[in-house]
Design a protein around this motif. Structure first.
Motif, PDB file in Angstrom:
ATOM      1  N   TYR A 233      35.531  45.356   7.850  1.00 39.38           N
ATOM      2  CA  TYR A 233      34.548  44.342   8.256  1.00 39.38           C
ATOM      3  C   TYR A 233      34.833  43.865   9.684  1.00 39.38           C
ATOM      4  N   LEU A 234      33.845  44.049  10.555  1.00 38.18           N
ATOM      5  CA  LEU A 234      34.023  43.610  11.944  1.00 38.18           C
ATOM      6  C   LEU A 234      32.854  42.726  12.371  1.00 38.18           C
ATOM      7  N   ASP A 235      31.842  43.309  12.962  1.00 42.33           N
ATOM      8  CA  ASP A 235      30.772  42.511  13.548  1.00 42.33           C
ATOM      9  C   ASP A 235      29.437  42.628  12.797  1.00 42.33           C
ATOM     10  N   ASP A 236      29.347  43.504  11.832  1.00 46.46           N
ATOM     11  CA  ASP A 236      28.060  43.712  11.172  1.00 46.46           C
ATOM     12  C   ASP A 236      28.176  43.493   9.666  1.00 46.46           C
ATOM     13  N   ASP A 320      41.932  31.852   4.189  1.00 44.05           N
ATOM     14  CA  ASP A 320      42.828  32.015   5.342  1.00 44.05           C
ATOM     15  C   ASP A 320      43.973  32.980   5.040  1.00 44.05           C
ATOM     16  N   ALA A 321      44.328  33.109   3.761  1.00 49.23           N
ATOM     17  CA  ALA A 321      45.422  34.011   3.379  1.00 49.23           C
ATOM     18  C   ALA A 321      44.925  35.405   3.037  1.00 49.23           C
ATOM     19  N   SER A 322      43.608  35.611   3.040  1.00 44.45           N
ATOM     20  CA  SER A 322      43.045  36.884   2.610  1.00 44.45           C
ATOM     21  C   SER A 322      43.576  38.102   3.386  1.00 44.45           C
ATOM     22  N   PRO A 323      43.726  38.033   4.710  1.00 43.53           N
ATOM     23  CA  PRO A 323      44.257  39.206   5.415  1.00 43.53           C
ATOM     24  C   PRO A 323      45.653  39.601   4.937  1.00 43.53           C
ATOM     25  N   ALA A 324      46.515  38.598   4.695  1.00 45.68           N
ATOM     26  CA  ALA A 324      47.886  38.900   4.272  1.00 45.68           C
ATOM     27  C   ALA A 324      47.945  39.346   2.820  1.00 45.68           C
ATOM     28  N   LEU A 325      47.121  38.733   1.964  1.00 40.84           N
ATOM     29  CA  LEU A 325      47.181  39.035   0.531  1.00 40.84           C
ATOM     30  C   LEU A 325      46.450  40.314   0.157  1.00 40.84           C
ATOM     31  N   PRO A 329      39.562  40.870   5.916  1.00 39.09           N
ATOM     32  CA  PRO A 329      39.315  39.816   6.901  1.00 39.09           C
ATOM     33  C   PRO A 329      38.717  38.577   6.247  1.00 39.09           C
ATOM     34  N   LYS A 330      39.027  37.433   6.810  1.00 37.00           N
ATOM     35  CA  LYS A 330      38.554  36.159   6.266  1.00 37.00           C
ATOM     36  C   LYS A 330      37.044  36.138   6.143  1.00 37.00           C
ATOM     37  N   GLU A 331      36.327  36.645   7.149  1.00 35.57           N
ATOM     38  CA  GLU A 331      34.870  36.602   7.118  1.00 35.57           C
ATOM     39  C   GLU A 331      34.316  37.438   5.971  1.00 35.57           C
ATOM     40  N   ALA A 332      34.889  38.601   5.762  1.00 33.53           N
ATOM     41  CA  ALA A 332      34.432  39.460   4.661  1.00 33.53           C
ATOM     42  C   ALA A 332      34.708  38.803   3.311  1.00 33.53           C
TER      43      ALA A 332
END
Length: 628
Positions: A233-236, A320-325, A329-332
């Motif tokens: 997940y990036l910009d779209d 906020d912990a989603s990337p580490a867990l 990405p947080k947005e996704a």
């Protein structure tokens, strides 16, 4: 009085009631009077004041010298009971407005209709008529048919146990309190058993009937394609978020498999539900099946209570912990949870051009803190710590930080399980006491709580290992245990004083399965075993009254495991093999990591014990003392 006049009065009162409801925003929750409770608390701790210093009991005089100690007063214990029954910490917003728990086939009017049809008789399994047809996990539930919810309604009550209802913004909203899972209605007396697990609560099915159960996707396993899309997940977001109907179907399929009386309390992108634990907590530390809650007030019991609401009733708190867990990405993460929210206010629309975090900030009812529940951000946020595994601390505005968790811990420690409502032979009980020692059970189950308070590595106890490793990824973002002082108001003022909490690093490493640790399972207390069937953390050791074997023969068919026969299966190698085979024959149970294996401490003819000695041991186990 004429019939027309009577109806005018009734309608007038109803209209006045509606107006008062709309403007006053009332809340309704059931808390039983003492004569409606089957068990009785240990009153010795309800009449005195003492202090708890990370599990160590101090006198009132000693406690005043330690600012980090929790003052346990009669009023604190009393408030702990009220919190246990009534407090949702605002989770009705997540469960009603986001998950849509009562927005699909299961509705508030249908629940109330089922309760009214009881006519005050009470039940441990409210059967509710469905408002619409739905297909979940390949099974179709027809409109008008009734489902077993496992929701408890005490005798004389017209409110469900542990499901407070609130009126907000012109809408009825349903939340859950601790009592929904950790108290139950006795089938014979219809009284409340405080601290006993609600062993037939059909949580998986209830969640699956929510219109946006995908908000709990972290308790299931996404397809590799969906997971890969989220990680990219990036910009779209239009291209990266899972298709709402597809992910909803997948999540529902998993939830509909959960056995009654179980819940997956970890968010590790795996479905490994465990049976609901009891709340007969005094002396039973560490807490949680893996023993992860071992630090801080009341030997970690406050940490355990915190995790239920800081994480399990609001998955948004983990954004906020989603990337580490999860590597997401947080947005996704936020977008996936909110894209199909039940209430339009919380429904994220990628085509609007906002990032999910920007959208959520515009509708967040608790700005300044993560998620929608009432939480406090500790100095270590967003890291996990031994005293805040979810990264945040549940605390309602106007209270002190951690006060409600500490109050519930103090109250739970007064709970005593009722005597088992079975006829026990005293001679067999005495003989079983000797067998308990001769078989070596006392090596692990000693003391007043019948536990040595240890965590046993999963490869030694040999039970299903998946759940023991569920918290491993918290090691990617782990910090030291730091709390605010217990006199800190909510919200905490700038510069609020903090405390470093002592902890056992080896126990924490094992309880969280950090590094190369295999993780483990705590040695459970043996108090109140009658109220805790089925057995082992996965609830896999289950046998029905008519010798129905395994979870397949009992819970999946709506049959409650019999404590006497299930304990026998725990001790008898040959019977256990039959139970394990019955579980392993089910592809659904295999996918949920439910087997009933391990704890191979046999008391049978294979180890030199007669059938009479085995049964005497079961009599003894079901008779264990009520007192601490």
């Amino acid at each position: 009085m004429k019939r027309r006049t009577i109806w005018m009065i009734v309608l007038g009162l109803a209209f006045a009631g509606v107006l008062s409801v709309y403007f006053l925003e009332p809340e309704m929750a059931y808390m039983p009077a003492t004569d409606k409770v089957l068990n009785r608390p240990d009153s010795s701790e309800q009449e005195t004041t003492y202090y708890d210093l990370n599990g160590k009991t101090l006198s009132a005089k000693e406690g005043k010298q330690h600012p980090e100690a929790v003052a346990v007063t009669p009023s604190l214990i009393k408030s702990g009971r009220e919190t246990f029954y009534k407090e949702t910490f605002g989770n009705e917003v997540f469960l009603t407005d986001i998950v849509g728990l009562v927005d699909g086939p299961l509705t508030i009017p249908k629940i109330m209709k089922a309760i009214l049809q009881l006519k005050g008789k009470g039940t441990d399994n409210l059967q509710v008529e469905l408002a619409q047809t739905v297909t979940l996990g390949g099974k179709t539930y027809r409109k008008g048919s009734k489902i077993d919810t496992g929701i408890d309604v005490p005798k004389g009550s017209f409110m469900p146990l542990g499901m407070p209802v609130k009126f907000r913004e012109g809408q009825l909203k349903v939340g859950v309190s601790c009592a929904a899972c950790h108290a139950t209605v006795d089938r014979q007396t219809k009284k409340v058993v405080e601290g006993a697990a609600n062993s037939n609560l059909n949580q998986g099915l209830l969640l699956a009937m929510g219109t946006n159960s995908a908000a709990y996707f972290t308790h299931t396993q996404l397809t590799p394609r969906q997971l890969a899309g989220l990680k990219r997940y990036l910009d779209d977001p239009k291209q990266s978020l899972p298709e709402p109907k597809a992910i909803e179907k997948q999540v529902d399929q998993v939830f509909s498999k959960w056995p009654r009386g179980s819940f997956d309390s970890t968010i590790d992108l795996k479905s490994n539900p465990t049976k609901i634990p009891d709340s007969f907590t005094f002396g039973a530390h560490p807490y949680g099946w893996s023993g992860f809650a071992s630090t801080g007030p009341f030997h970690g019991l406050s940490v355990f209570s915190n995790n239920v609401h800081a994480q399990n009733s609001d998955t948004l708190t983990q954004a906020d912990a989603s990337p580490a867990l999860f590597g997401i990405p947080k947005e996704a993460y936020l977008g996936t949870i909110l894209q199909n929210a039940a209430h339009p206010r919380f429904r994220y629309r990628p085509e609007d051009g906002k990032k999910p975090s920007q959208f959520f900030a515009s509708v967040d009812p608790t700005p300044g803190t993560p998620g929608v529940n009432e939480v406090v951000v500790p100095p270590t946020f967003p890291k996990s710590t031994p005293v805040a595994p979810a990264g945040v601390l549940i605390s309602s505005p106007g209270t002190k930080v951690g006060q409600q968790n500490n109050a519930m811990a103090a109250w739970q420690n007064t709970l005593v399980p009722p005597k088992a409502p079975v006829t026990l032979d005293e001679k067999k009980v005495e003989r079983g006491r000797k067998v308990f020692r001769r078989a070596g059970c006392i090596r692990c189950h000693a003391g007043g709580a019948f536990t040595r308070n240890r965590i046993i590595p999963a490869d030694i106890v040999k039970t299903e290992p998946s759940r023991a490793q569920a918290l491993k990824k918290t090691g990617n973002r782990f910090g030291p245990p730091i709390l605010y002082r217990p006199d800190t108001p909510v919200p905490p003022p700038k510069g609020a004083r903090t405390l470093k909490v002592p902890y056992d690093s080896k126990k924490v490493r094992l309880g969280f399965a950090h590094g190369d640790s295999p993780g483990g399972y705590k040695t459970p207390s043996l108090k109140g075993l009658y109220w805790r069937a089925p057995y082992l953390h996965d609830g896999g050791v289950a046998v029905g009254l008519r010798q129905e074997k395994g979870v397949t023969g009992t819970l999946l068919k709506g049959i409650q495991p019999d404590p006497f026969k299930s304990l026998t299966a725990l001790l008898d190698k040959d019977i256990r093999q039959q139970v394990i085979q019955a579980n392993q024959d089910s592809p659904d149970l295999r996918s949920l990591h439910i087997q009933g294996i391990g704890h191979e401490y046999w008391v049978d003819d294979n180890t030199g014990f007669s059938k009479e000695e085995q049964q005497a041991l079961v009599h003894y186990l079901l008779s264990l003392p009520e007192k601490k």
